[in-house]
Design a protein around this motif. Sequence first.
Motif, PDB file in Angstrom:
ATOM      1  N   SER A  52     -20.658  -7.737 -52.742  1.00  0.00           N
ATOM      2  CA  SER A  52     -20.224  -6.264 -53.338  1.00  0.00           C
ATOM      3  C   SER A  52     -21.121  -5.132 -52.388  1.00  0.00           C
ATOM      4  O   SER A  52     -20.400  -4.014 -52.323  1.00  0.00           O
ATOM      5  CB  SER A  52     -20.455  -5.885 -54.876  1.00  0.00           C
ATOM      6  OG  SER A  52     -19.618  -6.973 -55.652  1.00  0.00           O
ATOM      7  N   ASP A  53     -22.360  -5.359 -51.901  1.00  0.00           N
ATOM      8  CA  ASP A  53     -22.937  -4.505 -51.055  1.00  0.00           C
ATOM      9  C   ASP A  53     -22.167  -4.160 -49.851  1.00  0.00           C
ATOM     10  O   ASP A  53     -22.431  -3.082 -49.041  1.00  0.00           O
ATOM     11  CB  ASP A  53     -24.437  -4.901 -50.797  1.00  0.00           C
ATOM     12  CG  ASP A  53     -25.098  -4.468 -52.195  1.00  0.00           C
ATOM     13  OD1 ASP A  53     -24.674  -3.869 -52.854  1.00  0.00           O
ATOM     14  OD2 ASP A  53     -26.434  -5.098 -52.086  1.00  0.00           O
ATOM     15  N   GLN A  54     -21.067  -4.886 -49.479  1.00  0.00           N
ATOM     16  CA  GLN A  54     -20.457  -4.832 -48.074  1.00  0.00           C
ATOM     17  C   GLN A  54     -19.249  -3.926 -48.549  1.00  0.00           C
ATOM     18  O   GLN A  54     -18.322  -4.347 -49.671  1.00  0.00           O
ATOM     19  CB  GLN A  54     -20.027  -6.126 -47.787  1.00  0.00           C
ATOM     20  CG  GLN A  54     -21.464  -7.162 -47.257  1.00  0.00           C
ATOM     21  CD  GLN A  54     -22.222  -6.700 -46.500  1.00  0.00           C
ATOM     22  OE1 GLN A  54     -21.934  -6.363 -45.421  1.00  0.00           O
ATOM     23  NE2 GLN A  54     -23.600  -6.912 -46.761  1.00  0.00           N
ATOM     24  N   ASP A  55     -18.961  -2.966 -47.533  1.00  0.00           N
ATOM     25  CA  ASP A  55     -17.750  -2.309 -47.819  1.00  0.00           C
ATOM     26  C   ASP A  55     -16.542  -2.791 -47.930  1.00  0.00           C
ATOM     27  O   ASP A  55     -15.498  -2.445 -48.488  1.00  0.00           O
ATOM     28  CB  ASP A  55     -17.827  -0.934 -46.756  1.00  0.00           C
ATOM     29  CG  ASP A  55     -19.079   0.082 -47.091  1.00  0.00           C
ATOM     30  OD1 ASP A  55     -19.662   0.085 -48.190  1.00  0.00           O
ATOM     31  OD2 ASP A  55     -19.455   0.558 -46.095  1.00  0.00           O
ATOM     32  N   ASP A  56     -16.297  -3.999 -46.988  1.00  0.00           N
ATOM     33  CA  ASP A  56     -14.796  -4.588 -46.718  1.00  0.00           C
ATOM     34  C   ASP A  56     -14.646  -5.759 -47.650  1.00  0.00           C
ATOM     35  O   ASP A  56     -13.692  -6.352 -47.439  1.00  0.00           O
ATOM     36  CB  ASP A  56     -14.995  -5.009 -45.076  1.00  0.00           C
ATOM     37  CG  ASP A  56     -16.105  -6.020 -44.842  1.00  0.00           C
ATOM     38  OD1 ASP A  56     -17.132  -5.839 -45.340  1.00  0.00           O
ATOM     39  OD2 ASP A  56     -15.916  -6.637 -43.916  1.00  0.00           O
ATOM     40  N   LEU A  57     -15.784  -6.007 -48.513  1.00  0.00           N
ATOM     41  CA  LEU A  57     -15.758  -7.147 -49.423  1.00  0.00           C
ATOM     42  C   LEU A  57     -15.595  -6.810 -50.955  1.00  0.00           C
ATOM     43  O   LEU A  57     -16.356  -5.979 -51.235  1.00  0.00           O
ATOM     44  CB  LEU A  57     -16.895  -8.227 -49.456  1.00  0.00           C
ATOM     45  CG  LEU A  57     -16.956  -8.726 -47.673  1.00  0.00           C
ATOM     46  CD1 LEU A  57     -18.244  -9.631 -47.665  1.00  0.00           C
ATOM     47  CD2 LEU A  57     -15.875  -9.429 -47.015  1.00  0.00           C
TER      48      LEU A  57
END
Length: 219
Positions: free
Chosen positions: A21-26
């Motif tokens: 969830s820390d990844q903008d695209d995931l």
Amino acid sequence: MRVVVADDSLLVREGVRALLSDQDDLSVIGLAADHDELLSSVAQLSPDVVVTDICMPPTNTDEGVRAALALRASHPRVGVVVLSQYDDPAHSTALLQDGVAGRAYLLKERLAQPGQLADAVRAVAGGGSVIDPRIVETMLTARSRPAGSALRHLTARERQVLSEMATGANNSTIAERLFVTVRAVERHINSIFAKLGLAEEGETHRRVGAVLLYLAERD
């Protein structure tokens, strides 16, 4: 990209969700605690990728692998990242028996390196593959052969055939893609097996072994 996470440990489920969830695209859209719940979640939520533990209820043996194989048939566009605590070559061989496209096998210790998990998710979403280097090393060591040493002896056409094998293509599909006969493909594959020292093993293990050697050299 939409992701479903499956693990029977609440701590691991939440940890993986937080990492991704820390990844903008995931975006983690669902959580599952066992094999059946995972397959049900995929059917209901249509994720792009599944991240699953290899051992979950009901048997705590190889549910992650079995789920990956089932999804290859029911949801072929869904990528699967399998996480394992151990570098068991039997599990990796089973996971890759129908091709490496859209499949990743990582050791759980890689969760300490969040970027590796996120990169694996992106890779399988695009039809790529990621095999943990330690797993490749274990499989090659089990065959008592240095990685990549025999690939130098393959002809250009044999390398093309091996590259197609790495996508999970069967002999008929390889023949169509390379504009040759199925019999010619069979001859090339038998030559590949012989040159890589895989002639004494079963068909599934020979194909997986050849592909792993190819991936080890490519990486």
